[in-house]
Motif scaffolding. Structure first.
Motif, short mmCIF file in Angstrom:
data_model
loop_
_atom_site.label_atom_id
_atom_site.label_comp_id
_atom_site.label_asym_id
_atom_site.label_seq_id
_atom_site.Cartn_x
_atom_site.Cartn_y
_atom_site.Cartn_z
N LEU A 226 6.72 3.11 -1.09
CA LEU A 226 7.37 2.52 -2.25
C LEU A 226 7.17 1.00 -2.25
O LEU A 226 6.89 0.40 -3.30
N HIS A 227 7.28 0.41 -1.09
CA HIS A 227 7.05 -1.04 -0.97
C HIS A 227 5.61 -1.38 -1.32
O HIS A 227 5.34 -2.36 -2.05
N GLU A 228 4.67 -0.59 -0.83
CA GLU A 228 3.26 -0.85 -1.13
C GLU A 228 2.97 -0.64 -2.61
O GLU A 228 2.20 -1.41 -3.22
N TYR B 164 12.08 10.78 5.32
CA TYR B 164 10.96 10.16 6.02
C TYR B 164 10.79 8.68 5.66
O TYR B 164 10.70 8.32 4.50
N ASN B 165 10.69 7.85 6.69
CA ASN B 165 10.58 6.41 6.47
C ASN B 165 9.29 6.00 5.79
O ASN B 165 9.22 4.93 5.17
N ASN B 166 8.25 6.85 5.90
CA ASN B 166 7.00 6.47 5.25
C ASN B 166 7.14 6.41 3.73
O ASN B 166 6.36 5.73 3.06
N TRP C 189 16.26 2.45 4.16
CA TRP C 189 15.97 3.89 4.05
C TRP C 189 16.65 4.66 5.19
O TRP C 189 17.28 5.69 4.98
N THR C 190 16.51 4.11 6.39
CA THR C 190 17.10 4.75 7.57
C THR C 190 18.63 4.75 7.49
O THR C 190 19.29 5.77 7.73
N ASP D 157 12.87 -4.56 6.21
CA ASP D 157 14.18 -4.45 5.57
C ASP D 157 14.25 -3.21 4.69
O ASP D 157 15.29 -2.53 4.63
N VAL D 158 13.15 -2.92 4.01
CA VAL D 158 13.12 -1.73 3.13
C VAL D 158 13.22 -0.46 3.97
O VAL D 158 13.99 0.46 3.64
#
Length: 313
Positions: free
Chosen positions: A107-109, A100-102, A93-94, A88-89
């Motif tokens: 950020l989630h990590e 960049y999606n990474n 972003w997309t 979902d995060v």
């Protein structure tokens, strides 16, 4: 105040103005009087600031505002983000074209690390923040500065441009680091880093707006005196710099500050290489004043050496 002896010849070739405190006060007063009002500048919440910093890495600030507000509405605190589904995060972003999606994955990590390893409390120093996934030195320093007022002096591309132009700091990383550190008032990283980045963003851009933005460092600025606004990221002279339009702006500002002036009093205040009989002398200055007279801004009285100029009332 100059760079240390062990930083190489390039780093030793510059010096800050003797009245560093006046330089500091001028910038902070300018920033606090009026600056762009981004919502993350109104918070000291480390989570909210981290989200803004990660988003800003790939997106213009004005476009970040809506995405930042939508993100916090969806995941209002670090615990909410940590418990979210990573897909979902990344999808958010997309959908918001945030680069960049990474960065979304990191950020989630990082949110998971804060919750699981720090009991939901963010580290407060740049060193501690760099232990979070995807948080590099610049982002760590920004969060430490804006959330906890415990950061070092920011040195990004905009700040390098400001230092290069204003104080003739050479294009050398050690010199930039030393100059930025010497300039920042002790214990004031929050306001200082915001202020100097604002200066680079609205006044000392690639094509600067010195007079229009009321740059607080004009009285000390090497580039403003010389008319040469090249910089590490501006290898050729911007079209505005050195132009008649720029110098007409200086005439208006100087006359507004000093009142009526003789040409040979006005000239050196407009450009450092003014020479009465030179290429940039009385005839060149008369041309600027004639333009301003046509625009209804300036009156020129008399002729020859005794001529004076003043703003039209």
């Amino acid at each position: 105040m100059s760079a240390g002896d062990d930083e190489g010849d390039a780093a030793e070739s510059w010096s800050l103005p003797a009245d560093v405190e006046a330089v500091q006060d001028a910038l902070v007063e300018w920033y606090e009087r009026d600056h762009r009002d981004y919502p993350w500048r109104r918070t000291e919440d480390a989570y909210e600031i981290l989200v803004s910093e990660v988003m800003s890495q790939q997106t213009q600030l004005d476009r970040v505002v809506d995405a930042w507000e939508d993100f916090l509405e969806e995941w209002p605190d670090v615990e909410a983000l940590a418990s979210a589904d990573r897909g979902d995060v990344v999808g958010f972003w997309t959908n918001h074209s945030l680069g960049y999606n990474n960065r979304a994955k990191y950020l989630h990590e990082a949110a998971n690390q804060v919750v699981s390893e720090h009991d939901g409390e963010f580290p407060e120093t740049p060193e501690g923040l760099q232990e979070l996934m995807g948080v590099g030195p610049y982002t760590a320093n920004a969060v430490a500065s804006f959330a906890f007022n415990q950061g070092d002096a920011v040195v990004d591309t905009n700040v390098k441009r400001v230092l290069y132009r204003a104080f003739d700091v050479p294009d050398d990383d050690d010199a930039f680091e030393a100059a930025a550190g010497d300039l920042m008032p002790a214990g004031e990283s929050r306001v200082w880093n915001n202020a100097i980045m604002e200066l680079g963003g609205v006044a000392c851009e690639k094509t600067p707006s010195c007079d229009e933005a009321g740059c607080p460092w004009r009285r000390w600025c090497h580039a403003y005196e010389s008319g040469d606004f090249t910089a590490p990221d501006v290898p050729t002279q911007p079209s505005f710099e050195g132009s008649r339009r720029q110098f007409r702006g200086r005439v208006v500002n100087v006359l507004g500050e000093h009142g009526e002036l003789a040409l040979d009093e006005l000239g050196p205040r407009i450009r450092v290489d003014y020479a009465p009989d030179g290429e940039y002398g009385r005839e060149w200055l008369r041309g600027l004043l004639a333009d301003l007279d046509d625009d209804g801004l300036v009156d020129l009285d008399g002729s020859g050496v005794d001529a004076t100029a003043r703003l039209r009332k």
